[in-house]
Scaffold this motif. Structure first.
Motif, mmCIF file in Angstrom:
data_model
loop_
_atom_site.group_PDB
_atom_site.id
_atom_site.type_symbol
_atom_site.label_atom_id
_atom_site.label_comp_id
_atom_site.label_asym_id
_atom_site.label_seq_id
_atom_site.Cartn_x
_atom_site.Cartn_y
_atom_site.Cartn_z
ATOM 1 N N ASP A 81 29.807 7.770 13.514
ATOM 2 C CA ASP A 81 30.262 9.137 13.279
ATOM 3 C C ASP A 81 29.276 9.949 12.449
ATOM 4 N N GLY A 82 28.804 9.386 11.332
ATOM 5 C CA GLY A 82 27.905 10.125 10.452
ATOM 6 C C GLY A 82 26.568 10.426 11.099
ATOM 7 N N SER A 118 33.106 14.997 16.107
ATOM 8 C CA SER A 118 32.673 15.377 14.767
ATOM 9 C C SER A 118 33.848 15.610 13.811
ATOM 10 N N GLY A 119 33.830 14.887 12.696
ATOM 11 C CA GLY A 119 34.858 15.061 11.680
ATOM 12 C C GLY A 119 36.213 14.495 12.037
ATOM 13 N N LYS A 120 36.293 13.685 13.093
ATOM 14 C CA LYS A 120 37.573 13.140 13.541
ATOM 15 C C LYS A 120 37.529 11.609 13.502
ATOM 16 N N THR A 121 38.689 10.992 13.518
ATOM 17 C CA THR A 121 38.800 9.538 13.537
ATOM 18 C C THR A 121 39.704 9.120 14.673
ATOM 19 N N LYS A 122 39.265 8.138 15.461
ATOM 20 C CA LYS A 122 40.090 7.616 16.539
ATOM 21 C C LYS A 122 41.010 6.534 15.963
ATOM 22 N N TRP A 123 42.293 6.836 15.879
ATOM 23 C CA TRP A 123 43.248 5.909 15.302
ATOM 24 C C TRP A 123 43.709 4.879 16.340
#
Length: 340
Positions: A103-104, A323-328
């Motif tokens: 992600d980063g 960008s700026g999100k998380t896959k839960w």
């Protein structure tokens, strides 16, 4: 075309497969020259470049880690970083970057693409599997395989000694490894960041299980946290930067279970073993497919996008998707874990 390639963030199995695919496909099908940058975006900033030929990548498919090295560096956070990236781009006479990272690293790639008007294609890799927009990222399958094997091995020791065995797995913000390996390995309790836990309820479940089984396996993601308002007297497991402290939640859950149940409880922290070593066949294949798709996309004039596995196909998604999100971990998987 002359294309730069780099790997950023934490290492993981399958990175070399992607590098190999970019170099071999680029040379054989498109006549591209590939330039590798050592140590991620830091290497681009420093101009630390090395030409990559088909001979250079021969035999690296089976190796873990990355032949280019890696670092956690984001040009937009380094003073003069963006200017240095542009200077390197111009000096090396590049036509674009292929950036392999989590992600980063991919967020930084998006900023480079927009701010410098430089073509960039990303390839997602992370054992945490938390990149939005792709069903899987490079490295996840190997990490789950290692974690599942560890849980398998803990069963015999737990049963032989009548113990509760706690295994802490990576997963700072999402519990993909803990849930997937926990289900595959037959863990009795799985703790993931998506569902804050109540230690008293866990202790009750373990006591109930030990009426007919003399051991239990508890899989804990490093980012798991106690539920608000629950009876938890452990110390904070989050550091000043907002990231989980490796080993902390596992140790505290271990002590809390032993105190609440009276059962001998032991902790295993897998740590970096989950992202090291030989990649599985699935990660070699995924890295190869994404590498091929990335160089094809670059030659076709695509930019500001990353390769993504969706169903059976590799597609392109804009950086803004992740960008700026998380896959839960989806509720369906969490429900399956609870039910088992």
């Amino acid at each position: 075309m002359r294309i730069g390639i780099l790997t950023g963030g934490g290492d993981c199995p399958g990175l070399n497969a992607a590098i190999r695919a970019v170099v071999k496909r680029g040379a054989a099908e498109h006549g591209c020259s590939i330039v590798g940058f050592r140590n991620g975006w830091q290497g681009v900033i420093d101009g630390d470049a090395v030409p990559l030929t088909r001979d250079d990548v021969s035999g690296i498919l089976v190796h873990g880690g990355t032949m280019l090295g890696t670092a956690r560096c984001h040009p937009h956070k380094v003073e003069g970083g963006m200017e240095a990236v542009k200077d390197t781009f111009d000096h090396e006479k590049l036509d674009g970057f292929i950036c392999i990272g989590g992600d980063g690293t991919l967020k930084a790639a998006g900023k480079v693409s927009k701010a410098l008007n430089v073509p960039v294609i990303g390839i997602p890799k992370t054992i945490d599997n938390d990149v939005v927009g792709t069903d899987a990222a490079i490295g996840f399958d190997t990490a789950v395989t290692v974690a599942t094997e560890a849980i398998d091995r803990l069963h015999s020791t737990a049963e032989s000694h009548n113990r509760v065995m706690v295994v802490e797995l990576m997963g700072r913000h999402s519990g993909w490894i803990a849930v997937t390996a926990g289900v595959a390995g037959g863990a009795d309790i799985i703790l993931a960041p998506e569902e804050p836990f109540d230690i008293n309820k866990i202790a009750k479940r373990i006591k109930h299980r030990h009426r007919y089984k003399n051991f239990s396996i508890v899989a804990v993601a490093e980012g798991a946290v106690p539920a608000e308002g629950s009876d938890w007297d452990g110390e904070s497991t989050i550091n000043a930067r907002g990231n989980p402290i490796a080993g902390s939640i596992g140790a505290q859950v271990t002590h809390a279970i032993e105190d609440a149940t009276g059962f001998a409880t032991r902790l295993t922290v897998l740590g970096y073993t989950q992202r090291g070593g030989v990649p599985t066949a699935a990660d070699r294949l995924l890295g190869t497919r994404m590498g091929v798709a990335a160089i094809d996309a670059m030659v076709a004039g695509e930019t500001d996008k990353f390769t993504a596995l969706q169903g059976e196909h590799i597609v392109l998604e804009p950086f803004s998707t992740m960008s700026g999100k998380t896959k839960w971990v989806p509720e369906e998987m969490l429900e399956a874990a609870r039910g088992l």
